[in-house]
Design an enzyme around this catalytic site. Structure first.
Site, PDB file in Angstrom:
ATOM      1  CB  CYS A 353      -0.974  -0.033   1.177  1.00  0.00           C
ATOM      2  SG  CYS A 353      -2.367   1.100   0.966  1.00  0.00           S
ATOM      3  CG  HIS A 456      -3.876  -3.397   3.585  1.00  0.00           C
ATOM      4  ND1 HIS A 456      -2.731  -2.982   4.221  1.00  0.00           N
ATOM      5  CD2 HIS A 456      -4.428  -2.284   3.023  1.00  0.00           C
ATOM      6  CE1 HIS A 456      -2.597  -1.673   4.068  1.00  0.00           C
ATOM      7  NE2 HIS A 456      -3.597  -1.225   3.332  1.00  0.00           N
TER       8      HIS A 456
END
Length: 516
Positions: A353, A456
């Site tokens: 991310c 994630h």
């Protein structure tokens, strides 16, 4: 309780757990009670009016809630719902945070508020809290509520929506939990109670003492004194549950502990860089818990003193709630030089991310979504540029991970404001790390040393974790999945609640409250 709210209330019962301090055990107790009551065939919902945390989960409808409420929903055997955590605050500075209501960032002030601004916003936030609570009372028989921090924070009492302000409005009973392992448990409980108003004290139906070690008979005289001093019952003393692997809500695991980890078993060494605004550290629970992986979080306790990255197989750049600020911090620590040296010696690097964005060429924040800096040069390992946007991607995904000329199924979720695009002419030349719904996602460098993506939960799928370790030049035994370990931990807490709490008395007190 307000007349407006009571007029719309229905028959579901609400029980609130508040703590004398942060990390007293509220999250864990709520999870244990949710599982215990759900196992008794009650339809139970977890609830936290206001949560401040950088660890979040994505609901099926594309909303965002705290990971603690995701854990508690699992404990209750229910699907994630934005109503379980109507207000989520995600700090992006020492004084400011992104405000998320019913799963979505507010549009006011680009979703970010300073503490003083949010104080004035609390009336609107309370309305959202009550809307969610009311919807849950229409669907569930019992709502188990987690407070935030301590109800005795004098400076936060006005307009409180997280603790007694909520309990008073919906007129629910409260149990206060305290952590005896920290010391001063009697002072914590008596002091907290004394700092409450009379009406707030009256709704406290009892105490729970958490994390007790030793001979319970040595504690009994103190328990008797506490009950006589406060005229409140001690509803149970929960033991210290060693090796309890439940995700920490916002406090990062600082000890590289696990009873079954020995140096002779460890096959790979992974270092995770800890940024000031690091998000979703639960991404790395699968690494931390595996007996054959030496997983270390690298802290810079004094930002003014650089801490070098030690020798390892893999360096991970995690997610961030303020990417440009954290990238500046990374450079200040000279970690960019350590990363370059690590790569020269054949090591591997992965960005997740915000960490993935850092591996690109540039990051821009023209709308000041995360901070005051509008542009910075990134680490220039990937041919991408990232622009932070006021809208946010929130989705659960499943795809295929491609490494070592193999592919395995991988599951996870995306939470990011950035949109990354390839520089001119590079899109067709790069090697994708993943495919999601048939589309390329993430990057793997031509030399096979650097990987990155927005996903994630990247390591939670056991087959994917095994393939990543193969990429590092080793192999590990397939361990129990994080999801299964979490379920085992929830059951341990539920069993402890059944054994060490006076559940019959708790149920009677709850029933008596709603007869009044």
């Amino acid at each position: 309780m307000s007349d407006e709210y009571s007029a719309t209330n229905v028959s579901a019962k609400t029980l609130m757990i508040q703590g004398t301090t942060s990390d007293a055990g509220k999250t864990t107790l709520v999870a244990g009670l949710c599982r215990l009551f759900a196992n008794r065939a009650l339809k139970v919902a977890p609830f936290k009016p206001q949560n401040m945390a950088l660890n979040s989960a994505v609901t099926p409808c594309g909303g965002e809630i705290g990971r603690a409420q995701a854990l508690q929903a699992k404990a209750a055997y229910v699907e994630l719902d934005v109503d379980f955590n109507p207000i989520l605050l995600k700090p992006n500075s020492d004084t400011g945070a992104q405000v998320i209501i019913h799963g979505k960032a507010i549009t006011q002030n680009k979703g970010v508020m300073e503490a003083e601004q949010y104080h004035d916003y609390k009336k609107i936030a309370m309305n959202a809290v009550l809307e969610s609570h009311h919807r849950l009372t229409e669907q569930y028989q019992l709502i188990v509520v987690e407070g935030a921090g301590s109800p005795a924070e004098i400076n936060l009492r006005e307009g409180d929506i997280a603790n007694m302000g909520f309990a008073e409005t919906v007129d629910c009973p409260v149990i206060i939990i305290a952590d005896i392992d920290k010391g001063g448990v009697f002072a914590h409980l008596v002091g907290t109670l004394m700092l409450l108003s009379q009406s707030e004290q009256d709704r406290v139906i009892g105490f729970v003492i958490n994390r007790f070690r030793g001979d319970i008979s040595l504690l009994e005289s103190g328990l008797t004194w506490l009950e006589e001093r406060t005229n409140k019952p001690v509803l149970g003393v929960l033991p210290y549950l060693h090796g309890l692997d439940i995700s920490s809500e916002d406090a990062l695991i600082t000890q590289q502990q696990l009873n079954n980890k020995t140096e002779s078993k460890q096959k790979v060494r992974i270092v995770i860089l800890v940024f000031p605004h690091m998000s979703n550290h639960t991404d790395f629970d699968a690494l931390r818990l595996h007996p054959e992986i030496d997983c270390q979080f690298l802290f810079a306790k004094n930002p003014q003193i650089a801490v070098s990255i030690p020798a390892c197989d893999l360096i991970i750049l995690p997610g961030s709630k303020n990417v440009i600020s954290d990238l500046t911090f990374l450079r200040h620590q000279n970690w960019h030089q350590d990363i370059a040296k690590h790569l020269r010696y054949g090591g591997k690097v992965m960005g997740i991310c915000g960490g993935y964005q850092m591996l690109g060429q540039t990051i821009s924040d023209p709308h000041h979504v995360e901070g005051n800096i509008t542009y910075c040069e990134a680490l220039n390992y990937f041919p991408i540029t990232t622009e932070l946007n006021t809208s946010k991607t929130l989705t659960n995904v499943e795809g295929q991970l491609y490494l070592q000329q193999r592919n395995v199924t991988i599951r996870g979720y995306e939470i990011h404001a950035g949109i990354s695009q390839f520089v001119n002419g590079s899109k067709e030349k790069y090697q994708a790390l993943l495919t999601i719904e048939g589309k390329k996602h993430g990057l793997l460098s031509d030399d096979n040393q650097i990987a990155g993506c927005y996903l994630h939960g990247f390591f939670d799928t056991t087959e994917a974790l095994g393939l990543i370790i193969n990429w590092l030049g080793s192999d590990i035994n397939q361990a129990v999945s994080v999801e299964e370990l979490e379920n085992i931990a929830i059951n341990r807490v539920s069993d402890a609640c059944q054994q060490y709490l006076d559940m019959e008395k708790i149920e009677q007190l709850l029933s008596d409250w709603y007869k009044c």
